[in-house]
Design an enzyme around this catalytic site. Structure first.
Site, mmCIF file in Angstrom:
data_model
loop_
_atom_site.group_PDB
_atom_site.id
_atom_site.type_symbol
_atom_site.label_atom_id
_atom_site.label_comp_id
_atom_site.label_asym_id
_atom_site.label_seq_id
_atom_site.Cartn_x
_atom_site.Cartn_y
_atom_site.Cartn_z
ATOM 1 N N CYS A 152 39.296 -11.558 -47.498
ATOM 2 C CA CYS A 152 38.127 -10.653 -47.458
ATOM 3 C C CYS A 152 36.923 -11.303 -46.781
ATOM 4 O O CYS A 152 35.901 -10.665 -46.608
ATOM 5 C CB CYS A 152 37.761 -10.152 -48.855
ATOM 6 S SG CYS A 152 36.994 -11.397 -49.937
ATOM 7 N N ASP B 37 28.704 -32.485 -44.953
ATOM 8 C CA ASP B 37 28.532 -33.012 -46.303
ATOM 9 C C ASP B 37 27.403 -32.391 -47.107
ATOM 10 O O ASP B 37 27.242 -32.683 -48.298
ATOM 11 C CB ASP B 37 28.344 -34.541 -46.239
ATOM 12 C CG ASP B 37 27.237 -34.952 -45.267
ATOM 13 O OD1 ASP B 37 26.197 -34.268 -45.197
ATOM 14 O OD2 ASP B 37 27.417 -35.965 -44.560
ATOM 15 N N CYS C 143 39.445 -11.007 -54.562
ATOM 16 C CA CYS C 143 40.642 -10.326 -54.063
ATOM 17 C C CYS C 143 41.911 -11.165 -54.216
ATOM 18 O O CYS C 143 42.996 -10.704 -53.889
ATOM 19 C CB CYS C 143 40.438 -9.915 -52.602
ATOM 20 S SG CYS C 143 40.617 -11.283 -51.441
ATOM 21 N N CYS D 231 40.481 -16.566 -54.233
ATOM 22 C CA CYS D 231 39.253 -15.762 -54.209
ATOM 23 C C CYS D 231 39.079 -15.037 -55.547
ATOM 24 O O CYS D 231 39.995 -14.342 -55.992
ATOM 25 C CB CYS D 231 39.347 -14.754 -53.072
ATOM 26 S SG CYS D 231 37.982 -13.580 -53.015
ATOM 27 N N THR E 143 24.841 -40.175 -33.598
ATOM 28 C CA THR E 143 25.923 -39.434 -32.938
ATOM 29 C C THR E 143 26.107 -39.908 -31.509
ATOM 30 O O THR E 143 25.131 -40.237 -30.833
ATOM 31 C CB THR E 143 25.664 -37.913 -32.961
ATOM 32 O OG1 THR E 143 26.693 -37.245 -32.229
ATOM 33 C CG2 THR E 143 24.314 -37.555 -32.364
ATOM 34 N N ASN F 146 20.311 -44.799 -32.750
ATOM 35 C CA ASN F 146 21.730 -45.099 -32.857
ATOM 36 C C ASN F 146 21.909 -46.600 -33.005
ATOM 37 O O ASN F 146 21.043 -47.372 -32.584
ATOM 38 C CB ASN F 146 22.480 -44.607 -31.601
ATOM 39 C CG ASN F 146 23.127 -43.236 -31.803
ATOM 40 O OD1 ASN F 146 23.566 -42.894 -32.911
ATOM 41 N ND2 ASN F 146 23.185 -42.446 -30.743
ATOM 42 N N PHE G 248 34.518 -39.926 -38.829
ATOM 43 C CA PHE G 248 35.853 -39.479 -38.435
ATOM 44 C C PHE G 248 36.503 -40.482 -37.496
ATOM 45 O O PHE G 248 37.690 -40.740 -37.566
ATOM 46 C CB PHE G 248 35.778 -38.096 -37.773
ATOM 47 C CG PHE G 248 35.573 -37.008 -38.763
ATOM 48 C CD1 PHE G 248 36.653 -36.437 -39.413
ATOM 49 C CD2 PHE G 248 34.305 -36.571 -39.086
ATOM 50 C CE1 PHE G 248 36.481 -35.451 -40.355
ATOM 51 C CE2 PHE G 248 34.110 -35.572 -40.030
ATOM 52 C CZ PHE G 248 35.199 -35.013 -40.664
ATOM 53 N N HIS H 203 29.581 -27.488 -37.849
ATOM 54 C CA HIS H 203 30.989 -27.542 -38.253
ATOM 55 C C HIS H 203 31.207 -27.074 -39.678
ATOM 56 O O HIS H 203 32.192 -27.412 -40.306
ATOM 57 C CB HIS H 203 31.522 -28.971 -38.037
ATOM 58 C CG HIS H 203 31.412 -29.411 -36.599
ATOM 59 N ND1 HIS H 203 31.061 -30.689 -36.230
ATOM 60 C CD2 HIS H 203 31.591 -28.722 -35.451
ATOM 61 C CE1 HIS H 203 31.029 -30.763 -34.895
ATOM 62 N NE2 HIS H 203 31.347 -29.592 -34.402
HETATM 63 ZN ZN LIG Z 1 38.665 -12.480 -51.076
#
Ligand SMILES: [Zn+2]
Length: 249
Positions: free
Chosen positions: A131, A105, A152, A149, A190, A215, A36, A120
């Site tokens: 829903c 990922d 729903c 979905c 990281t 690292n 990122f 994350h």
């Molecule tokens: Zn749904």
């Protein structure tokens, strides 16, 4: 790096009752997934404001087009690399109880790790905004956007943590408990700047765990929390470490 540090790290892992890994973008770079941050990073090309939950709610179609361009189109071709495989080997040999990852990922699971705590979220799942049901990404069609979905008709979002969203409570709780119990943690790829995830190695450190860090350059942990620093690419250092652990283990 001296052989002594590698041997020392291997011995620490062999002697640990509870060892886990804490990973970030640096472990997936060699799989072709851009980080990122940094000058080649995603934020150098895209506006982070477009990854706010509010933006997604107002512009789900545009948001999805962007997500597909950045993540989904690329990840189809991405495979776990040697670093992911080394962590899977350590788990299979009973030397690693879990992977706590900041990556979205799904490559740790693809490599074979079974206990992965995703701070994350993951692009491998989608969640209905209405829903709240979750679906594996492959069963959802992306030819009309935003995807809906199957139950729903609500808008589906990737099951990843957007800016301004909190991290999943259960993951934070489980990772914190693990960090308190562990006697060793392998920090990989990281800088530890993203909170609250970045606190996990600190919690382990404060509870007496030995912190092993891999690292390519020094991080926020290196001089303050890290006990054994192994400098180098994850795809080179982790296989060497796993081999040293398993050789005489
Ligand atoms: Zn749904």
């Amino acid at each position: 790096m001296s052989n002594g540090a590698l041997e020392n790290a291997a011995r620490t892992i062999r002697n640990a009752r509870c060892c886990f890994a804490f990973t970030g973008a640096g472990i997936s770079v060699e799989s072709g997934i851009p980080p990122f941050r940094g000058h080649q990073g995603i934020w150098s090309k895209y506006d982070p404001a477009k990854f706010e939950m509010n933006y997604f709610r107002r512009h789900p179609k545009e948001s999805w087009e962007l997500l597909i361009e950045i993540f989904y189109s690329r990840q189809v071709a991405c495979r776990p690399n040697k670093a992911h495989m080394a962590l899977a080997e350590l788990e299979a040999a009973g030397r690693l109880v879990a992977v706590v990852t900041q990556n979205i990922d799904g490559l740790h699971q693809q490599a074979g790790n079974t206990n992965v705590l995703e701070y994350h979220g993951s692009t491998s799942r989608m969640q209905c905004m209405k829903c709240r049901r979750k679906f594996p990404t492959p069963i959802v069609r992306l030819d009309t956007l935003p995807p809906k979905c199957p139950d729903c008709g609500g808008v589906l979002k990737p099951d990843i943590v957007f800016f301004s969203e909190g991290v999943p409570d259960d993951v934070h709780r489980d990772a914190t408990t693990l960090a308190r119990q562990a006697d060793a943690v392998i920090v990989v790829g990281t800088t530890g700047e993203i909170q609250p995830a970045g606190r996990i190695p600190w919690i382990a450190h404060h509870n007496g765990a030995t912190v092993i860090e891999i690292n390519t350059r020094e991080s926020a942990y290196t001089y303050r929390a890290t006990d054994i620093y192994l400098e180098g690419r994850a795809g080179r250092m982790l296989p060497m470490l796993a081999e040293a652990v398993l050789q005489t283990g």
